[in-house]
Design an enzyme around this catalytic site. Structure first.
Site, short mmCIF file in Angstrom:
data_model
loop_
_atom_site.label_atom_id
_atom_site.label_comp_id
_atom_site.label_asym_id
_atom_site.label_seq_id
_atom_site.Cartn_x
_atom_site.Cartn_y
_atom_site.Cartn_z
CG HIS A 1 -21.52 2.73 5.94
ND1 HIS A 1 -20.59 1.52 6.21
CD2 HIS A 1 -21.92 2.75 4.88
CE1 HIS A 1 -20.56 0.97 5.00
NE2 HIS A 1 -21.10 1.73 3.94
CE1 TYR B 1 -18.51 -1.54 3.27
CE2 TYR B 1 -16.35 -1.19 2.84
CZ TYR B 1 -17.60 -0.56 2.70
OH TYR B 1 -17.91 0.37 2.06
N1 NAP Z 1 -20.23 4.34 1.59
C1 NAP Z 1 -20.89 3.28 1.12
O1 NAP Z 1 -22.18 3.06 1.40
C2 NAP Z 1 -20.31 2.41 0.05
C3 NAP Z 1 -20.95 1.58 -0.91
C4 NAP Z 1 -20.50 0.79 -1.80
C5 NAP Z 1 -19.11 0.83 -1.92
N2 NAP Z 1 -18.30 1.59 -1.12
C6 NAP Z 1 -16.97 1.92 -1.48
O2 NAP Z 1 -16.29 2.11 -2.58
C7 NAP Z 1 -15.46 1.12 -2.89
C8 NAP Z 1 -15.68 0.88 -4.63
O3 NAP Z 1 -17.04 0.62 -4.95
P1 NAP Z 1 -17.50 -0.95 -5.63
O4 NAP Z 1 -16.69 -1.94 -4.99
O5 NAP Z 1 -19.01 -0.98 -5.25
O6 NAP Z 1 -17.21 -0.67 -7.14
P2 NAP Z 1 -16.46 -0.03 -8.24
O7 NAP Z 1 -15.02 0.04 -7.53
O8 NAP Z 1 -17.19 0.62 -8.88
O9 NAP Z 1 -16.21 -1.54 -8.77
C9 NAP Z 1 -15.37 -2.74 -8.51
C10 NAP Z 1 -15.38 -3.89 -9.65
O10 NAP Z 1 -14.88 -2.96 -10.73
C11 NAP Z 1 -13.67 -4.19 -11.26
N3 NAP Z 1 -12.69 -3.26 -11.72
C12 NAP Z 1 -11.54 -2.89 -10.71
N4 NAP Z 1 -10.74 -2.20 -11.62
C13 NAP Z 1 -11.24 -2.27 -12.80
C14 NAP Z 1 -10.35 -2.09 -14.14
N5 NAP Z 1 -9.43 -1.18 -14.03
N6 NAP Z 1 -11.07 -2.51 -15.16
C15 NAP Z 1 -12.22 -3.26 -15.14
N7 NAP Z 1 -12.71 -3.77 -14.01
C16 NAP Z 1 -11.98 -3.19 -12.74
C17 NAP Z 1 -13.58 -4.99 -9.99
O11 NAP Z 1 -12.78 -6.31 -10.33
P3 NAP Z 1 -11.49 -7.16 -9.45
O12 NAP Z 1 -11.93 -7.00 -8.03
O13 NAP Z 1 -11.51 -7.96 -10.45
O14 NAP Z 1 -10.36 -6.17 -9.87
C18 NAP Z 1 -14.79 -4.98 -9.37
O15 NAP Z 1 -15.58 -6.12 -9.97
C19 NAP Z 1 -16.09 -0.43 -1.98
O16 NAP Z 1 -14.99 -1.37 -2.14
C20 NAP Z 1 -16.18 0.46 -0.91
O17 NAP Z 1 -14.85 0.60 -0.21
C21 NAP Z 1 -18.82 2.61 -0.16
#
Ligand code: NAP
Length: 268
Positions: A119, A61
């Site tokens: 990862h 990241y």
């Molecule tokens: N292990 C892996 O391979 C892997 C892969 C992907 C992700 N991850 C981890 O998982 C975390 C979360 O996944 P993600 O970032 O892919 O997606 P997510 O958490 O499912 O969604 C994030 C999105 O949702 C929005 N959001 C947040 N709270 C909200 C709410 N209460 N109402 C409406 N929209 C909302 C955010 O907007 P705003 O930013 O505008 O608040 C952002 O656009 C990542 O940040 C990372 O740490 C791990």
């Protein structure tokens, strides 16, 4: 075996922590993928001030330094925090893994990582050797726990047999179910961490989640997070970048979805 001590005062109401291997792991964490620079520092600091105690980052990241800076600016007691990072696929041989983890520690300016994850699995990784290197770091107290990410249920079970793995972090949301991985975690009283739990933001437009939310005076995002937690042995790490979303995503411990609503969401 790892004992999950869940004090269930009211059956169905999820406690805020999952106890595994003598650690209380906060069920809600802040995902930091795509948070960079000053925005990342400020968001981590704000989240900690609001009450978040679990942070999720990764070598790839490219924000471990900013996560560490946000932690420092928050003046939080390090022992109260649970910080996860992940070692990338090109660092899975034991020497590279140790080097990469030491580098993460330097970047985050911390003495230990609470949870280090592989990862992604790769076809040519030597799982036993990689886990041994992680265990070596655990024995030296550079990491407190080890785990995996993006592992299939079969590979997750294999990893559990090889070392004290406590978690598999996988994509899990109303759109992508992980029941087989969850069954493996439950068999050994371990944890699934749900990444992209909001379907990368898609849940907020979901008519069914909105309709269910209305009855509980909750948003579609809160319903999705609550649905995940109510499976048990699941933690969630939604990414959010504004105070409103950060706050909203915390308010998921004061209501309980009925069995009927749980099933409706499972049917999405
Ligand atoms: N292990 C892996 O391979 C892997 C892969 C992907 C992700 N991850 C981890 O998982 C975390 C979360 O996944 P993600 O970032 O892919 O997606 P997510 O958490 O499912 O969604 C994030 C999105 O949702 C929005 N959001 C947040 N709270 C909200 C709410 N209460 N109402 C409406 N929209 C909302 C955010 O907007 P705003 O930013 O505008 O608040 C952002 O656009 C990542 O940040 C990372 O740490 C791990």
């Amino acid at each position: 075996m790892y004992l999950v001590k869940r004090k269930q005062k009211h059956p169905g109401i999820v406690e805020k922590y999952l106890n595994i291997e003598n650690s209380s792991i906060p069920l809600l964490g802040l995902g930091t993928w795509e948070l960079t620079g000053q925005e990342c520092i400020d968001t981590v600091e704000a989240a900690i001030h609001l009450g978040y105690r679990h942070l999720d980052t990764a070598h790839i990241y490219n924000n471990e330094e900013q996560v560490g800076q946000g932690v420092k600016q928050s003046n939080a007691d390090r022992q109260e925090l649970f910080i996860t990072t992940k070692v990338s696929t090109h660092n899975l041989d034991p020497d590279s893994l140790v080097r990469s983890t030491e580098n993460s520690l330097v970047k985050m300016k911390t003495d230990y990582i609470d949870l280090l994850l592989i990862h992604w699995p790769t076809p040519d990784m030597e799982l036993e050797a990689t886990l041994s290197a992680m265990f070596w770091l655990k024995e030296r107290k550079r990491i407190r726990h080890l785990g995996v990410s993006n592992f299939s249920p079969v590979l997750f079970r294999e990893a559990i047999g090889l070392g004290p793995v406590i978690c598999n972090q996988v994509e899990f949301s109303p759109y992508i179910k992980q029941y087989d991985n969850l069954a493996v975690a439950k068999e050994s009283e371990l944890m699934i961490t749900a990444f992209s739990p909001l379907g990368k933001g898609k849940v907020s437009q979901d008519k069914l989640l909105q309709e269910i939310g209305k009855r509980y005076e909750k948003s579609a995002a809160q319903v999705a997070l609550r649905w995940l937690l109510q499976h048990g042995n699941v933690s969630v790490i939604p990414k959010a970048s504004g105070i409103q979303h950060l706050k909203e995503n915390m308010e998921i411990f004061d209501f309980e979805l009925s069995r009927e609503d749980m099933e409706k969401i499972a049917g999405i």
